[in-house]
Scaffold this motif. Sequence first.
Motif, mmCIF file in Angstrom:
data_model
loop_
_atom_site.group_PDB
_atom_site.id
_atom_site.type_symbol
_atom_site.label_atom_id
_atom_site.label_comp_id
_atom_site.label_asym_id
_atom_site.label_seq_id
_atom_site.Cartn_x
_atom_site.Cartn_y
_atom_site.Cartn_z
ATOM 1 N N ILE A 1 0.844 -1.210 0.000
ATOM 2 C CA ILE A 1 0.000 0.000 0.000
ATOM 3 C C ILE A 1 0.872 1.250 0.000
ATOM 4 N N LEU A 2 1.899 1.254 0.808
ATOM 5 C CA LEU A 2 2.802 2.403 0.862
ATOM 6 C C LEU A 2 3.537 2.595 -0.466
ATOM 7 N N VAL A 3 3.918 1.503 -1.108
ATOM 8 C CA VAL A 3 4.558 1.607 -2.429
ATOM 9 C C VAL A 3 3.578 2.210 -3.432
ATOM 10 N N GLY A 4 2.318 1.776 -3.372
ATOM 11 C CA GLY A 4 1.293 2.346 -4.259
ATOM 12 C C GLY A 4 1.126 3.840 -4.055
ATOM 13 N N LEU A 5 1.074 4.269 -2.807
ATOM 14 C CA LEU A 5 0.975 5.702 -2.508
ATOM 15 C C LEU A 5 2.206 6.457 -3.007
ATOM 16 N N ALA A 6 3.377 5.867 -2.823
ATOM 17 C CA ALA A 6 4.610 6.505 -3.297
ATOM 18 C C ALA A 6 4.583 6.663 -4.810
ATOM 19 N N LEU A 7 4.154 5.630 -5.512
ATOM 20 C CA LEU A 7 4.095 5.698 -6.980
ATOM 21 C C LEU A 7 3.087 6.736 -7.458
ATOM 22 N N TRP A 8 1.920 6.801 -6.785
ATOM 23 C CA TRP A 8 0.920 7.784 -7.200
ATOM 24 C C TRP A 8 1.432 9.206 -6.976
ATOM 25 N N HIS A 9 2.035 9.461 -5.832
ATOM 26 C CA HIS A 9 2.571 10.794 -5.567
ATOM 27 C C HIS A 9 3.664 11.161 -6.572
ATOM 28 N N ALA A 10 4.505 10.213 -6.901
ATOM 29 C CA ALA A 10 5.557 10.491 -7.887
ATOM 30 C C ALA A 10 4.958 10.757 -9.261
ATOM 31 N N ALA A 11 3.917 9.995 -9.637
ATOM 32 C CA ALA A 11 3.281 10.187 -10.943
ATOM 33 C C ALA A 11 2.494 11.493 -11.012
ATOM 34 N N ALA A 12 2.033 11.989 -9.875
ATOM 35 C CA ALA A 12 1.244 13.223 -9.841
ATOM 36 C C ALA A 12 2.097 14.469 -9.621
ATOM 37 N N ALA A 13 3.392 14.309 -9.626
ATOM 38 C CA ALA A 13 4.302 15.450 -9.389
ATOM 39 C C ALA A 13 4.607 16.151 -10.713
ATOM 40 N N TRP A 14 3.599 16.825 -11.247
ATOM 41 C CA TRP A 14 3.743 17.547 -12.512
ATOM 42 C C TRP A 14 4.513 18.844 -12.312
ATOM 43 N N PRO A 15 5.313 19.246 -13.283
ATOM 44 C CA PRO A 15 5.931 20.578 -13.211
ATOM 45 C C PRO A 15 4.899 21.632 -13.610
ATOM 46 N N LEU A 16 4.839 22.714 -12.893
ATOM 47 C CA LEU A 16 3.914 23.807 -13.201
ATOM 48 C C LEU A 16 4.660 24.783 -14.105
ATOM 49 N N ARG A 17 4.625 24.536 -15.414
ATOM 50 C CA ARG A 17 5.411 25.318 -16.374
ATOM 51 C C ARG A 17 4.719 26.603 -16.810
ATOM 52 N N THR A 18 3.425 26.701 -16.581
ATOM 53 C CA THR A 18 2.662 27.880 -16.973
ATOM 54 C C THR A 18 2.184 28.583 -15.707
ATOM 55 N N ASN A 19 2.576 29.844 -15.543
ATOM 56 C CA ASN A 19 2.136 30.566 -14.352
ATOM 57 C C ASN A 19 0.801 31.269 -14.617
ATOM 58 N N GLN A 20 0.286 31.926 -13.613
ATOM 59 C CA GLN A 20 -1.028 32.564 -13.698
ATOM 60 C C GLN A 20 -1.076 33.614 -14.806
ATOM 61 N N HIS A 21 -0.040 34.427 -14.925
ATOM 62 C CA HIS A 21 -0.036 35.486 -15.941
ATOM 63 C C HIS A 21 -0.015 34.908 -17.349
#
Length: 157
Positions: A69-89
């Motif tokens: 379960i902990l490995v699954g959570l680790a994988l999901w968090h790693a997969a959801a770590a998108w770079p925010l390349r576009t800012n609000q402006h």
Amino acid sequence: MTDERRVTREGIHIDRDVADAVAIEEELDSNIVGPYRFPSPLRRRTPALVYALMAIAVAVFIDPVPAVILVGLALWHAAAAWPLRTNQHQALETAGRAVEFGIGHASAAVTFHGLRARPRWSVILYSSVDPPDRRALVGVDAVSGEVVGDPYVERLA
């Protein structure tokens, strides 16, 4: 007589002394003025690492079954770590180019879509006439900077 220690922001009234006394967090303090930078989803890498380390510890010292379960959570968090390349402006500019009317007031908020929680700016735009006669909702992918789907535009009565 006006109290110079009172700050007013569109109907929100917080005495400076009260804000200081209760140590209001900066993002909740209406007395703070200035640009705001949305925190990057890349921060999700930290809990991914913590879950991975916990999985190793649980597998070695306790039982390998709960470690899955902990490995699954680790994988999901790693997969959801998108770079925010576009800012609000940038999102506001991209959304403004996607509609066919002059822009007056506009606002953007980050939302997350899909199983991997890909960040997307939801931008609402109002026409520049007074009072506004149109508004639009435009989705801008926060990773690629591209408009997502067709803008929703409506006439205001």
